[in-house]
Design a protein around this motif. Sequence first.
Motif, PDB file in Angstrom:
ATOM      1  N   ASN A   1      11.618   9.382  -6.826  1.00  0.00           N
ATOM      2  CA  ASN A   1      10.420   9.503  -7.651  1.00  0.00           C
ATOM      3  C   ASN A   1      10.739  10.522  -8.740  1.00  0.00           C
ATOM      4  O   ASN A   1      10.746  11.727  -8.489  1.00  0.00           O
ATOM      5  CB  ASN A   1       9.248   9.960  -6.779  1.00  0.00           C
ATOM      6  N   ASP A   2      11.009  10.043  -9.941  1.00  0.00           N
ATOM      7  CA  ASP A   2      11.464  10.964 -10.991  1.00  0.00           C
ATOM      8  C   ASP A   2      10.354  11.866 -11.507  1.00  0.00           C
ATOM      9  O   ASP A   2      10.619  12.835 -12.214  1.00  0.00           O
ATOM     10  CB  ASP A   2      12.116  10.182 -12.133  1.00  0.00           C
ATOM     11  N   ASN A   3       9.109  11.541 -11.125  1.00  0.00           N
ATOM     12  CA  ASN A   3       7.992  12.389 -11.551  1.00  0.00           C
ATOM     13  C   ASN A   3       7.504  13.319 -10.450  1.00  0.00           C
ATOM     14  O   ASN A   3       6.376  13.777 -10.478  1.00  0.00           O
ATOM     15  CB  ASN A   3       6.810  11.512 -12.005  1.00  0.00           C
ATOM     16  N   TYR A   4       8.360  13.570  -9.460  1.00  0.00           N
ATOM     17  CA  TYR A   4       7.915  14.377  -8.322  1.00  0.00           C
ATOM     18  C   TYR A   4       7.543  15.783  -8.783  1.00  0.00           C
ATOM     19  O   TYR A   4       8.235  16.389  -9.593  1.00  0.00           O
ATOM     20  CB  TYR A   4       9.013  14.431  -7.257  1.00  0.00           C
ATOM     21  N   TRP A   5       6.455  16.314  -8.206  1.00  0.00           N
ATOM     22  CA  TRP A   5       5.978  17.644  -8.612  1.00  0.00           C
ATOM     23  C   TRP A   5       6.890  18.758  -8.119  1.00  0.00           C
ATOM     24  O   TRP A   5       6.967  19.834  -8.698  1.00  0.00           O
ATOM     25  CB  TRP A   5       4.545  17.891  -8.128  1.00  0.00           C
ATOM     26  N   GLY A   6       7.590  18.517  -7.026  1.00  0.00           N
ATOM     27  CA  GLY A   6       8.417  19.573  -6.441  1.00  0.00           C
ATOM     28  C   GLY A   6       9.875  19.416  -6.827  1.00  0.00           C
ATOM     29  O   GLY A   6      10.206  18.798  -7.840  1.00  0.00           O
ATOM     30  N   GLU A   7      10.737  19.966  -5.995  1.00  0.00           N
ATOM     31  CA  GLU A   7      12.176  19.875  -6.236  1.00  0.00           C
ATOM     32  C   GLU A   7      12.609  18.417  -6.120  1.00  0.00           C
ATOM     33  O   GLU A   7      12.324  17.755  -5.114  1.00  0.00           O
ATOM     34  CB  GLU A   7      12.905  20.725  -5.193  1.00  0.00           C
ATOM     35  N   LYS A   8      13.296  17.917  -7.143  1.00  0.00           N
ATOM     36  CA  LYS A   8      13.670  16.499  -7.116  1.00  0.00           C
ATOM     37  C   LYS A   8      14.878  16.281  -6.241  1.00  0.00           C
ATOM     38  O   LYS A   8      15.821  17.066  -6.261  1.00  0.00           O
ATOM     39  CB  LYS A   8      13.941  16.002  -8.535  1.00  0.00           C
ATOM     40  N   PRO A   9      14.862  15.229  -5.440  1.00  0.00           N
ATOM     41  CA  PRO A   9      15.998  14.970  -4.556  1.00  0.00           C
ATOM     42  C   PRO A   9      17.270  14.649  -5.336  1.00  0.00           C
ATOM     43  O   PRO A   9      17.207  14.221  -6.494  1.00  0.00           O
ATOM     44  CB  PRO A   9      15.553  13.754  -3.739  1.00  0.00           C
TER      45      PRO A   9
ATOM     46  N   ALA B   1       0.814  -1.215   0.000  1.00  0.00           N
ATOM     47  CA  ALA B   1       0.000   0.000   0.000  1.00  0.00           C
ATOM     48  C   ALA B   1       0.847   1.265   0.000  1.00  0.00           C
ATOM     49  O   ALA B   1       0.340   2.354   0.193  1.00  0.00           O
ATOM     50  CB  ALA B   1      -0.927  -0.005   1.222  1.00  0.00           C
ATOM     51  N   MET B   2       2.155   1.115  -0.205  1.00  0.00           N
ATOM     52  CA  MET B   2       3.034   2.283  -0.119  1.00  0.00           C
ATOM     53  C   MET B   2       3.002   3.084  -1.416  1.00  0.00           C
ATOM     54  O   MET B   2       3.997   3.212  -2.124  1.00  0.00           O
ATOM     55  CB  MET B   2       4.470   1.846   0.195  1.00  0.00           C
ATOM     56  N   ASN B   3       1.842   3.631  -1.715  1.00  0.00           N
ATOM     57  CA  ASN B   3       1.667   4.404  -2.940  1.00  0.00           C
ATOM     58  C   ASN B   3       1.440   5.862  -2.549  1.00  0.00           C
ATOM     59  O   ASN B   3       0.370   6.226  -2.111  1.00  0.00           O
ATOM     60  CB  ASN B   3       0.468   3.836  -3.704  1.00  0.00           C
ATOM     61  N   GLY B   4       2.465   6.690  -2.693  1.00  0.00           N
ATOM     62  CA  GLY B   4       2.353   8.078  -2.274  1.00  0.00           C
ATOM     63  C   GLY B   4       2.554   9.021  -3.439  1.00  0.00           C
ATOM     64  O   GLY B   4       2.608   8.601  -4.602  1.00  0.00           O
ATOM     65  N   THR B   5       2.657  10.322  -3.107  1.00  0.00           N
ATOM     66  CA  THR B   5       2.966  11.304  -4.135  1.00  0.00           C
ATOM     67  C   THR B   5       4.324  11.921  -3.856  1.00  0.00           C
ATOM     68  O   THR B   5       4.751  12.824  -4.547  1.00  0.00           O
ATOM     69  CB  THR B   5       1.921  12.439  -4.128  1.00  0.00           C
ATOM     70  N   GLY B   6       5.004  11.462  -2.815  1.00  0.00           N
ATOM     71  CA  GLY B   6       6.198  12.120  -2.292  1.00  0.00           C
ATOM     72  C   GLY B   6       7.438  11.954  -3.137  1.00  0.00           C
ATOM     73  O   GLY B   6       7.429  11.282  -4.178  1.00  0.00           O
ATOM     74  N   PRO B   7       8.546  12.573  -2.708  1.00  0.00           N
ATOM     75  CA  PRO B   7       9.786  12.611  -3.483  1.00  0.00           C
ATOM     76  C   PRO B   7      10.472  11.255  -3.636  1.00  0.00           C
ATOM     77  O   PRO B   7      11.315  11.092  -4.516  1.00  0.00           O
ATOM     78  CB  PRO B   7      10.677  13.573  -2.689  1.00  0.00           C
ATOM     79  N   PHE B   8      10.130  10.287  -2.756  1.00  0.00           N
ATOM     80  CA  PHE B   8      10.764   8.969  -2.870  1.00  0.00           C
ATOM     81  C   PHE B   8       9.715   7.872  -2.982  1.00  0.00           C
ATOM     82  O   PHE B   8       8.616   7.984  -2.438  1.00  0.00           O
ATOM     83  CB  PHE B   8      11.640   8.689  -1.645  1.00  0.00           C
ATOM     84  N   LYS B   9      10.109   6.819  -3.709  1.00  0.00           N
ATOM     85  CA  LYS B   9       9.264   5.625  -3.776  1.00  0.00           C
ATOM     86  C   LYS B   9       9.819   4.602  -2.805  1.00  0.00           C
ATOM     87  O   LYS B   9      11.034   4.490  -2.628  1.00  0.00           O
ATOM     88  CB  LYS B   9       9.276   5.044  -5.192  1.00  0.00           C
TER      89      LYS B   9
END
Lengths: 325, 524, 308
Positions: free
Chosen positions: B202-210, B179-187
């Motif tokens: 998460n290469d599709n992150y909406w914010g600044e990519k880590p 169930a670890m399905n988020g929108t955050g910077p890491f998968k």
Amino acid sequence: MIAFLIRRLTQSGLVLLVMSLLVFIGVFAIGNPVDILINPDADQEEIERAIKALGLDKPMWEQYWIFLVNALQGDLGRSFVFNIPALQLIWQRMPATLELAGFAMFLSIFLGIPLGMIAGLKPDSWVGRTIMSGSILGFSLPTFWVGLMMILLFAVYLGWLPASGRGETVDVFGVPVSFLTLNGLSHILLPAINLALFKLSLTIRLARAGTREAMLMDYVKFARAKGLSNARVIMVHVFKNIMIPVVTVLGLELGNVIAFSVVTETIFSWPGMGKLIIDSINVLDRPVIVAYLLMTVSMFIVINLVVDIIYSMLDPRVRLGDMKS
Amino acid sequence: MLKQKLLFGLALAISLVFAGSVNAQTLKIGLKSEPSSMDPHYHNLTPNNMMALYVFDRLILQDEKQNLKPGLAVSWNNVDELTWEFKLRSGVKWHDGSDFSADDVAFTIGRAPNVPNSPSSLGRYIKQIKSVEIIDPLTIRLKTEKPFPLMPTYMSTFGIVSKKTGTGASTEDYNSGKAMNGTGPFKFVEFVPGDRIVYKRNDNYWGEKPNWSDVIVKPLSNNSARVAALLAGVVDMIDFVPTSDIEILKKNDKVSISQTVSNRVIYMHIDTARDKSPFVTDVNGNPMDKNPLKDLRVRKAMSMAINRKGIVEKVMEGVAIPAGQLLPDGFFAISPNLKVEPYNPEGAKALLKEAGWGDGFGLTIQGPNNRYVNDAKIVQAIAQMLTRVGIKSKVDTMPKNVFFPRGSKLEFSFMLVGWGAGSGEPSSPLGALLHTYDKSQGFGSSNRGRFSNADLDAKLEQALATVDREKHKNLLIEATEIGINNLGIIPLHFQVNTWAVRKGLVYNARTDEQTLAMGVKPAP
Amino acid sequence: MKIETGFEQEISDPLGKKEISPLRRFISDFCESKVAVVGLSIICVIILIAIFAPLLSVQDPYDLAQLDIMDGRLPPGEVSGTGITFWLGSDDQGRDMLSGIFYGLRTSLGVGAMSAFIALIIGSSLGLTAAYFGGRIDSLIMRIVDIQLSFPAVLVALVLLAILGKGVDKIIIALVAVQWAYYARTVRGTALVERRKEYMEAARCLALSHSRLVFRHLLPNCMPPLIVVVTVQVAHAIALEATLSFLGIGLPVTEPSLGLLIANGFEYMLSGRYWISFFPGIALLLTIVSINLVGDQLRDVLNPRLQS
């Protein structure tokens, strides 16, 4: 044999029952886990909800009864902290501890017996004396102190070995083990030596005492008189004689090694049961504490049983039926 | 010859051991405390909440100084006194590729307070919401019964989960990754309790990519072992650097240090309610029917007897800031009038005499020994200082598992505790520590000294019902001043949060003690 | 004037052998090992230090009023604000390490000896009872011993101390609880062998009372292995106490034992302030090693099978 086993098993069941009750009362006496588990920000309503969710609102005897009924069906409850069945949690951590304990035992036997025999054969030589002094040191140094010193020396100053953690693991029959990879081996070395130190000293002493005794025995003298080579006398006759105490004591100590891994695992952050139990005591995670103790004691009982059986095989004078316990 | 070969072999073996683990894009973090679960709503504690941030975004995020900034919500405002409206970010994708919408927020608000067997739930931050109204897929309204100024702050405390994956998911499904399905910077990659947690970017992150393609988090609870792991290169970063090692690490050219003041105040809680307090005795150690701690002058004298600078310099090794109120400078609603009490043992003696305790009395100070930075040492230092002004003090420190249950049962008279204001403003310590114990309204839940002041209660309650930001702030300041001037607690110092990173990295140090891989960057 | 001849030796030898009491023989056997003698002398010195700690110390490290954190963590040789020289440095609370070690020795030895002594009394009484009466009593007692021994010592002490709290008395209770079973088992084992021997048969035929039989005849003959177990257990108790202190339970922080001094100082090791942990460590090591050296020699001397 059968009667012996049945008696042994009933007794063991009783031991487990008494123990679970004692631990239950003990943990109950320490305090309410919710006080530690809960976010300090929580209000009273939330505290009460949590107490209820964990079943801690019921009187103690009722909690114990529920535990007993479930335990008989093989369910030792869920961890308050992890919300995972306590047994499953322990099973997850057990391979790491067993590997560490096994590796430590391996080290202490395969280094301890030869060293002890040398010390026993030449008790007055400098080699023998050095070995014995070393074993006294190993006996005397507190485990935690040695562990910390080893980290300082080998990990920080010399940088040879990693300071903590388990490293890479390989699955063998679904069980992750780390001694098969170089990386894993480098991680297990320090904690295993740390854990083994005490048992190593013990083995050296047992082997030395056994050897010294055996050398004075008539059958050894006779074997020598018969003109058997020294090596053969030592390898066959003496060796057999020292195996009995070594097997007994080490067997009994295996339980202790597993328990003592508490200290080693804490220092080396080894992800095993020992660290789990310390963490669980720290947050009063009762289901895990009870399950852990039940498991270790069961293990201890089995080990005892196996030791007795091996003992009877090694020494024909001992019969299982004669043993009271 | 043989020896040389052996040595060569050994060197080779060692280099192989380390070779496998070197990857420029991998960040390895050593943490003091491990989360108990991956489920973002299971256990409301800092380690869990911060690890949840890697994978799950929140409606509103907190920056490193705990100022609110847009997260999954781009803006928020009051439609009326009882309604908050949140505009959601468009184009955000879940890790599984599906679209984020207001349905997910509504689902989360329904799930978060109701996770089965939760030992500490997020319900505290959600129960003010009476109803949820979805206006359109990117607009959601939250209605409350009373005006609720803290709504944005509370909405920054829990992660939003996907309705699609989250429906019916149990805590175990989060631990296993299902169930670890988020929108955050890491998968999420894997969670091996006690050993490691692994993430990938998460290469599709909406914010600044880590900056990190992979992150491995390792729990290393032993302080020395954690420092050793950093020095040995096993991890790239550690949190909670022990104060004793900070100096030496600063001099080490392989690592660098990131520090900032914490939102955590360390304070002494005082039994101000009972006439007979369990650990107050007369000078000779006999039980006494009077409780001198009820007298404000005695509390003031105790505060004056404490050498805060000495504690900071000697016990904390300079890694703390003397405290005169509930939060350090720079936070919301700080009183400009409250100052750190200067060290004045002579004044303390005089004040004790004036209060009729010139001959002193006996006291046992309790404190935890494994909860706060140097906790047991601070307790001892305070016992020294109080003994010197005539309050004969004994010390009783214990593990937190014994300390907190006993403290909550009001078994102590004078104890060391700490409070981290997760919300970054003083209403949380005011409500929990200084407001009169009130079970029905949920105030004073950690008021272990049972301090009670009607003025303070009124100001705080009024503040919590005032949406106007400036008025809300002034009321909080007034409440703080009442509590501190009456010494409901004696503030000692604010901790300084310290991280150590491998040379070549910098960490954006956070006031809330969180260790986030997103904040670690290559040094400029 | 005495004329030395070679004969004197021969003549006096057989006579001398008769005169040598078991105790003297024991002493001379014990002294065969130089190391053990050194160990014994160190123990004596340590015991003297422990007893006279208040006279030897420049400061009472257990009295908070005498400590000042402003003197904290001074390196060896520095002088405190009040003019005391810290020959071995000071700890984080401004405690003189040398005084701390003297008092710590007192606490550690006291705890070790006291717990071993109480455990010895409880354990050997139960062991003797079990061996002497046999049957159900034996089974019952030995079952309890088994249960006790199946609990790992560290864990029992951990749980017990969590419940009991801190204090010298409490740690002694915990140490007794984990130790008594060893004595019971040892005594029972030896007593079972001794019980069948002829002298016991003879004593029984004289219809002596139970208590006389047990305490006058059985117990003295069980002493040799017991003495060895006692020395080992004292050392064990001291080490265990140190370990518990390391885990944060056991003794109050204001009255540190050696173990607690080490644990407190360890966090300063990485930063080079070695003296807080190092010197108590040496003291602890010396104590335990000496006890073990003596115990070792005792074992050799008292084990009749090794004496050819």
